[in-house]
Structures are given as structure tokens and as C-alpha cells.
Design a protein around this motif. Structure first.
Motif, PDB file in Angstrom:
ATOM      1  N   MET A 173       0.725  -1.036  -0.048  1.00 31.41           N
ATOM      2  CA  MET A 173      -0.099  -0.069  -0.040  1.00 31.41           C
ATOM      3  C   MET A 173       0.863   1.363  -0.028  1.00 31.41           C
ATOM      4  O   MET A 173       0.466   2.234  -0.549  1.00 31.41           O
ATOM      5  N   GLY A 174       1.888   1.258   1.052  1.00 34.47           N
ATOM      6  CA  GLY A 174       2.661   2.458   0.976  1.00 34.47           C
ATOM      7  C   GLY A 174       3.708   2.928  -0.262  1.00 34.47           C
ATOM      8  O   GLY A 174       3.810   3.856  -0.919  1.00 34.47           O
ATOM      9  N   VAL A 177       0.493   1.933  -3.884  1.00 37.43           N
ATOM     10  CA  VAL A 177      -0.924   2.745  -3.974  1.00 37.43           C
ATOM     11  C   VAL A 177      -0.752   4.004  -3.403  1.00 37.43           C
ATOM     12  O   VAL A 177      -1.009   4.997  -4.395  1.00 37.43           O
ATOM     13  N   LEU A 178      -0.224   4.306  -2.387  1.00 44.27           N
ATOM     14  CA  LEU A 178      -0.044   5.633  -1.736  1.00 44.27           C
ATOM     15  C   LEU A 178       1.305   6.324  -2.361  1.00 44.27           C
ATOM     16  O   LEU A 178       1.405   7.439  -2.408  1.00 44.27           O
ATOM     17  N   ARG A 179       2.209   5.566  -2.605  1.00 43.68           N
ATOM     18  CA  ARG A 179       3.461   5.988  -3.099  1.00 43.68           C
ATOM     19  C   ARG A 179       4.256   7.106  -2.269  1.00 43.68           C
ATOM     20  O   ARG A 179       4.437   8.185  -2.582  1.00 43.68           O
ATOM     21  N   VAL A 180       4.260   6.570  -0.836  1.00 45.25           N
ATOM     22  CA  VAL A 180       4.952   7.397   0.045  1.00 45.25           C
ATOM     23  C   VAL A 180       6.248   7.451  -0.190  1.00 45.25           C
ATOM     24  O   VAL A 180       6.885   6.253  -0.237  1.00 45.25           O
ATOM     25  N   GLU A 181       7.063   8.648  -0.009  1.00 45.02           N
ATOM     26  CA  GLU A 181       8.533   8.706  -0.550  1.00 45.02           C
ATOM     27  C   GLU A 181       9.207   8.686   0.968  1.00 45.02           C
ATOM     28  O   GLU A 181       8.515   9.292   1.948  1.00 45.02           O
TER      29      GLU A 181
END
Lengths: 212, 212
Positions: A173-174, A177-181
Motif C-alpha cells: 500500500m505504501g 498505492v499511496l507512493r509514500v517517499e
């Protein structure tokens, strides 16, 4: 090119490797399989029950799909077959299981399976029924087989497995999907080094087990 | 009870605590805010720019929403205001941050905010734009403030924060969306004991930082 012909005669002309069987029958079986796996879980559903619900002979289901495992993969439209990947994950032994599981997850998700994987997650988040199927897929076909290699009693196996699932789903997910850097663009090896120890602890370390 | 009246005079009659302002203007501002936060992020978007895009005076935006923080919460329809919860998470000190963060997550998600939280996740998974907003919410409003209390350089703060996010998002997905057992029905304290140490390691432990 003529009009589509769904008669049985068409099947013979198909090249090897194509989806086998009459498309209507195949879809009936898959619909019955989704209902059965969603309702009764992977372990509870049977080829015989699915065949009856679809109005076909169990031998035909075996002929089309080969096994309950393969039928399940087709029903959830799984982009990969865990059975083909698990030997690689298990090959490094007990102490490398966490790192190898994270590495395999990244290899699959950074490969051609990603669009189908994202579609499966989208569907599961919006739809209770697909959520059940995805849970069955994760639990019965992936997590239980990895954790199952460690010889715990069933209850501990499932408890550790659900912790492993929480970190692995969160990584997907990170990152995808959410593409947290910097998670989204980090190298596989830096993520294996960061997150592998978490999964290893859930698998073999001292950990309080989730319980009511 | 007469017909709905959207004139300015109606505002005065509203009881305290109702959403302030002309509904059309309010929606215009929120639409402009979603576009700006999605495009430029929380830090990059400005009240002035949002007001201009919505065709209203910046003072009106301040009057309606109070601050950029509050405007952002309204734009993403956040079910809780992290600023009201963070002091409790931080109050236990550095060594309890992991456990307290997991406990707060469970308290919020097992409370009345859950339906709105699930709706936000559903929307983010299916929609690139909402995914950007949810990422901004998590990164700028939650994770960065928790990890930011620890005094790391920005790069390390974001790297540790993205690891924390991966475990916390996975806990939500596994427990509330996919409902993997025993994660789904486990007590808060058993989950705090199992997952708290992971979050603590990501926050303050020795950990390889995700990097390209």
C-alpha cells in the motif's frame, strides 16, 4: 475473420496454453468458485460442490483447471502462482525467511504482475466479497505456507502469519498505492534491510501473539 | 419550514457549530483546495492561491475554515484532527512512541471515525487524486509530526516516517479492510505489544534507511 463461435468445435482449434474449455462453462465454474471460496474459504470449498453449483461434472472442473489450487488462482485472477515462488523464498532457510519474503514481494510487484495486483487490491477494498477472496488467497495460499514451514501449532502459525500480512500489505500500500517517499522509490535491497527484520521477528522472533 | 434559502441572510440564523458560509462558496473553496493540495502538496499549496482559484477573497477562506490545517482536513474529509490526538501520543516520551502510536491508531479506528476512514481508503485506492491527498494527509499531518518530534534531519525523518507508515497502513488494511484473523479480533493491548516494537524500531532503533 468470422463472427465469434462459441461451439465446442472451436476448442480443438485453440493453440496449447490458451484458456481451455467452453467460455460459458468456464465462466459458470469460476462464478461458482468465487461464491464458494468467498463463503466457505479455501479449505471449506470443494471441487464437487463448485461443480454442482455450476451444473457441470466435477471431472470437467478438474479437466479445465487441474486442481483446487489452480481453480482458486483463476477465480481470484491471481497474477502469480505462489507455489512457483515459495521454493525460492524458503530456500534460504529459517533465518533468511523475512528478508527473502520481502525480496520476493518486491520482485513480483515491480514486475509485470503489478497492474493485476493493483486491480485485485482496488476490488478488495471496494467490495466485501473480493476482500474475502483476497484474504483467503493471502492466508491460505501465501502466509500459511510460509509460516507453515516453521512447525508452529496452528494458532501460533495464524497469529504470526497475520502480523506478517500486516507488514507486507502495508509495504504494498505504501509503495505502490499511496507512493509514500522514500518508500516508493527505494531500492529493493534497502527495503529488504529495513523491513526484512520486522518480518523475521514476526516469523521466528519473540513476539506477543495477537489474541482477543 | 420554508424552501431552502441560500442567501447570505440565512447564515446568521444558523446555530453555532454548523458548517459556516454559503454552501456554494464553501464547495468552490474545497474543490480548489483539493486540486491545490493534490497538485502542490500540503506545504506547497497556499490559502491565497486556493482563494484565487475559487474566485473568493483569502480573508473569506480564513473566515470559513480558520487555517490551512483546518482547510486541509475539510478537503480530505478527515474524520479526526491529528493535532488533537498527537499530544497524547507524544506524552509518553520517546521510548513509548511506537506503542502509543499503535494504541492511538486502534482507538481511532475502533471508534466512530471508522466508516469515514474506510471511505477515505476506498477512494484513495481507486483514485490517483485522492491517493495524493491521503498521502499528503499521512505524511504532512501525521507521520512527519510524530517523527518530527525526534530531531532527525529531514531526509532521515521522512525515511523513518515512510517505514512507520508502511506498518500502520498495513495494520489498518489487515484488521479493518481484509479482516485477517486473529489480527481482526485481537485486543488493543496484544496488538500494541506485538506491533509497537516494530514502530518503535522504525522511529528510534537501528534501521537501514530506504534509499534509491
Amino acid at each position: 475473420m468470422g463472427r465469434p463461435d462459441r461451439s465446442a468445435g472451436r476448442r480443438r482449434a485453440r493453440p496449447t496454453g490458451r484458456r481451455p474449455g467452453n467460455p460459458d462453462t468456464r465462466e459458470s465454474v469460476l462464478a461458482a468458485a468465487r461464491a464458494a471460496f468467498g463463503e466457505r474459504g479455501f479449505d471449506g470449498a470443494t471441487i464437487r460442490g463448485i461443480a454442482t453449483a455450476a451444473g457441470v461434472d466435477p471431472a470437467l472442473v478438474h479437466h479445465y483447471f487441474g486442481s483446487k489450487d489452480k481453480l482458486f488462482l483463476a477465480a481470484v485472477e491471481a497474477p502469480v502462482d505462489p507455489d512457483e515462488l515459495l521454493p525460492t523464498v524458503l530456500a534460504g532457510g529459517r533465518d533468511n525467511l523475512g528478508a527473502n519474503a520481502v525480496r520476493m514481494l518486491l520482485t513480483v510487484w515491480d514486475g509485470p504482475a503489478r497492474p493485476a495486483g493493483l486491480a485485485l487490491i482496488r476490488s478488495a477494498v471496494g467490495n466485501e466479497w473480493t476482500a474475502k477472496l483476497l484474504r483467503e488467497f493471502l492466508v491460505a495460499r501465501v502466509v500459511r505456507r510460509v509460516v507453515g514451514s516453521l512447525g508452529y501449532p496452528d494458532e501460533e502459525r495464524d497469529a504470526r502469519g497475520s502480523l506478517v500480512a500486516s507488514q507486507m500489505i502495508g509495504l504494498v500500500m505504501g509503495r505502490y498505492v499511496l507512493r509514500v517517499e522514500p518508500l516508493a522509490s527505494a531500492s529493493h535491497e534497502s527495503l529488504v534491510a529495513a523491513i526484512g527484520p520486522t518480518v523475521q521477528r514476526y516469523l521466528t522472533g519473540e513476539v506477543e501473539l495477537p489474541r482477543r
